[in-house]
Enzyme design. Structure first.
Site, PDB file in Angstrom:
ATOM      1  N   ASP A 191       1.084  -1.021  -0.072  1.00 10.34           N
ATOM      2  CA  ASP A 191       0.233  -0.224  -0.133  1.00 10.34           C
ATOM      3  C   ASP A 191       0.509   1.212  -0.099  1.00 10.34           C
ATOM      4  O   ASP A 191       2.203   0.970   0.866  1.00 10.34           O
ATOM      5  CB  ASP A 191      -1.044  -0.132   1.193  1.00 10.34           C
ATOM      6  N   GLU A 194       2.307   5.153  -4.220  1.00  7.92           N
ATOM      7  CA  GLU A 194       3.097   5.770  -5.606  1.00  7.92           C
ATOM      8  C   GLU A 194       4.361   6.319  -5.535  1.00  7.92           C
ATOM      9  O   GLU A 194       4.830   6.632  -6.658  1.00  7.92           O
ATOM     10  CB  GLU A 194       1.752   7.179  -5.754  1.00  7.92           C
ATOM     11  N   ASP A 355      -8.526   3.513  -2.423  1.00  3.52           N
ATOM     12  CA  ASP A 355      -9.536   4.162  -1.531  1.00  3.52           C
ATOM     13  C   ASP A 355     -10.907   4.600  -2.190  1.00  3.52           C
ATOM     14  O   ASP A 355     -11.367   5.458  -2.035  1.00  3.52           O
ATOM     15  CB  ASP A 355      -8.926   4.921  -0.570  1.00  3.52           C
TER      16      ASP A 355
END
Length: 673
Positions: A191, A194, A355
């Site tokens: 998670d 990026e 999300d």
């Protein structure tokens, strides 16, 4: 892209699926998935301790809702630090015992790994993953050679330089030490990769590390709910009815859809552009490219800047983690789910759609996301079922648990402070889940075959309707239905308060579509929408003609139990009396894949032939053969002789052969006349 030499590839198809496969031949085909990865996964941010995990596992079993994989979010960590467990909430020895109990029941465990690695705050602070990385020089740096320091959950953090020569050994060591501490994972959830940072630029440079405490979500209360549920009237339960009264709160003419607004285009080369931003920058939703992520001037091993390689961060983390798992769990297929992706990421990971919101609009949009990632060669994809941000409610969760059962990755995940949304929380949701998961597990041999074809040839497992029917323009914009392979059509309810759903049946009348549950032929409108009954807890699923599907006859509580049971075969004849299908079977876990068996099913003129080839020995027998579209026979025979146990249902033209006990390791012929 600022400049350089561009290489262009042209994929000639001619079909849509072939174009996707040809793209896969360039970037690499998807990873082989373990069979257990197709089970139902359960997670939330807010399982505060091991007792919460244990309670959910017990409640899921008590409700009879199959649970394959229990997950933990960052609640697992000590001070939000990767590769740790909280000594009070998740003590290592107790966690190990819990995971081993899951394994004994043929269930699995997956923890989260965030991209930001905490820094030690003072000379007495001990955190081996960070210090080992410093020793091996594996962290991203500032242009002056100092450590680049962002901010994530644990406070100030560093980020892995995936170009470093030593990063694989350091990353593997961190994961291996974690398993030794008790976190005996079956797969990993990547998670924030990026990568995300809560501050701009290297905000920790020169800072007092100990002055920045880990972030806290204590006391968070979520008050947002799905469309058509009014929290101020009905309170926090999210129930469909309260004291016998419907909680549906939308006007009769409401579309119940949340508008998705596009960003306005910026001013390009205007004088007001921040000179610190690179030329030709994308119109970033957060402003400058360095906002909420690693800055564009951060430096990597080999002289790269973050501007050069930013989009590769998630990809290279996925590759490194996959390779690490291969060494930690030798001989077993890695299972990864990641947020950030890039071309060829599917070789190393699956993906969840990020999300999302607990809104009907986002359930609808998840269909588009699943279809898009088939194009990208990342077929193991799905949404946070029932929604992540905000509270869900009973009706939305009911419909979403059904929908996601017919997507590749199937996980219910929830936000900190939101109302609980495990499927056992509402009776209707538990019922919908049991029905949908039973269908999903019955279809596992079909799913597994589709994913084998993806791993070997890049063929997308999930398809837009027009992929299979390219000469029907009315299908080009259909994004509320999808096909699993070429033979299963899914038509979910996507609006609150609905008891029917409109769907289109491809083929313009030339294809016979049969109901998955009843096997009845659909009286479909040619070239237009057909209204289908869709009471709560029911999702419409239809089987295409000219198909033959190998199924699990007795869906079990786990994938292991399901695979241990007998097989069934569902044959759906077309108007000419023909059908065709294939199946790929292996042990479901070995990596690289070991011996396999390929089955071919072909029916024509009252004869079904089963051909089998390969080195994998199938222990389970084919017990039931169902053939749809048959005129009433007077005699049914297998190669071994006349079949005594068969039935015929004239209203649906259904022939059922029971207790067939067919050995699928050889050739078999079934005849009816």
């Amino acid at each position: 892209m600022i400049g350089g030499i561009l290489d262009f590839y042209f994929f000639s198809g001619p079909t849509d699926a072939e174009v996707i496969a040809q793209y896969g031949s360039v970037i690499g085909y998807p990873m082989w998935q373990p069979a257990w990865g197709f089970g139902f996964h359960l997670c939330r941010w807010g399982y505060h301790n091991l007792s919460d995990d244990k309670e959910n596992v017990a409640q899921m079993r008590a409700a009879g809702v199959p649970l394959e994989v229990q997950w933990n979010d960052i609640d697992l960590y000590h001070a939000y630090r990767d590769f740790t467990t909280d000594p009070v909430s998740f003590p290592g020895d107790e966690l190990r015992a819990f995971i081993q109990e899951l394994a004994a029941n043929h269930q699995h465990y997956i923890p989260i790994v965030d991209a930001g690695i905490a820094v030690t705050v003072n000379s007495t602070d001990v955190y081996d993953p960070f210090t080992r990385g410093v020793e091996e020089d594996v962290w991203i740096k500032n242009p002056d050679g100092s450590l680049y320091l962002g901010q994530v959950w644990p406070g100030y953090t560093v980020f892995a330089d995936w170009f470093s020569e030593n990063i694989l050994s350091v990353w593997t060591e961190g994961l291996k030490n974690w398993t030794d501490m008790g976190v005996e994972f079956s797969g990993i959830w990547l998670d924030m990769n990026e990568p995300s940072s809560f501050c701009s630029y290297s905000c920790g440079s020169g800072a007092n590390y100990s002055a920045l405490a880990p972030l806290s979500m204590a006391g968070t209360v979520i008050t947002a709910y799905p469309e058509c549920y009014n929290y101020t009237i009905w309170g926090p339960s999210g129930n469909i009815t309260i004291n016998g009264t419907s909680t549906y709160s939308c006007a009769a003419d409401s579309t119940a859809e949340t508008g998705i607004e596009s960003r306005s285009v910026g001013v390009g080369g205007a004088q007001s552009v921040d000179p610190g931003s690179p030329p030709y920058a994308i119109h970033n939703g957060f402003g400058v490219l360095s906002a909420h992520s690693v800055a564009t001037n951060a430096t990597h091993y080999g002289g790269y800047t973050e501007l050069d390689v930013h989009n590769m961060f998630g990809l290279l983390e996925e590759k490194t983690t996959n390779l690490a798992i291969q060494s930690i769990l030798p001989g077993k297929r890695p299972f990864l789910i990641s947020r950030s992706t890039f071309p060829s990421a599917g070789k190393w990971t699956g993906h969840w759609l990020g999300d999302n919101y607990s809104k009907w609009q986002y359930m609808y949009l998840s269909i588009q996301g699943v279809l898009q990632f088939q194009i990208y060669q990342i077929p193991m994809v799905g949404a946070d079922t029932c929604g992540f941000i905000g509270n869900t409610d009973e009706e939305l969760c009911n419909r979403w648990m059904q929908l996601s059962a017919f997507t590749p990755f199937y996980r219910n995940h929830n936000h900190y402070g939101a109302i609980p949304q495990e499927p056992y929380r509402w009776t209707s949701v538990a019922n919908a889940s049991r029905i949908a998961i039973a269908a999903r597990y019955a279809l596992l041999p079909y799913w597994y075959t589709l994913f084998a074809n993806a791993s070997m040839a890049g063929v997308p497992p999930v398809r837009a309707l027009f992929y299979e029917f390219p000469d029907e323009p009315e299908l080009f914009t259909v994004d509320r239905q999808w096909l699993i392979g070429s033979d299963i059509l899914v038509t979910p309810v996507l609006t609150p308060g609905a008891t029917t759903v409109d769907g289109i049946f491809p083929g313009r009348g030339s294809v016979i579509w049969r109901d998955w549950y009843t096997h009845a032929v659909v009286n479909a409108t040619t070239g237009g929408s057909t209204t289908l009954d869709a009471p709560i807890s029911h999702i419409n699923v239809h089987v295409r003609d000219n198909s033959a599907l190998l199924l699990h006859q007795e869906p079990g509580y786990t994938i292991y139990e399901t695979r241990e049971g007998p097989y069934a075969l569902l044959v759906s004849l077309n108007a000419a009396g023909t059908a065709f299908g294939t199946a790929y079977v292996d042990d479901g876990i070995s990596f690289p894949p070991g011996p396999s068996r390929s089955l071919t099913f072909q029916a024509a003129e009252g004869v079904l032939k089963i051909e089998s080839d390969g080195g994998y020995e199938m222990q389970q027998k084919l017990e039931t053969i169902t053939v749809l579209g048959v005129q009433k026979p007077t005699q049914v025979t297998l190669e071994t002789g006349t079949v005594e146990e068969w039935t015929y249902e004239e209203t649906i033209e259904e022939l059922v052969v029971s207790n067939a006990c067919v050995d699928l390791n050889g050739q078999v012929t079934l005849t009816w006349k």
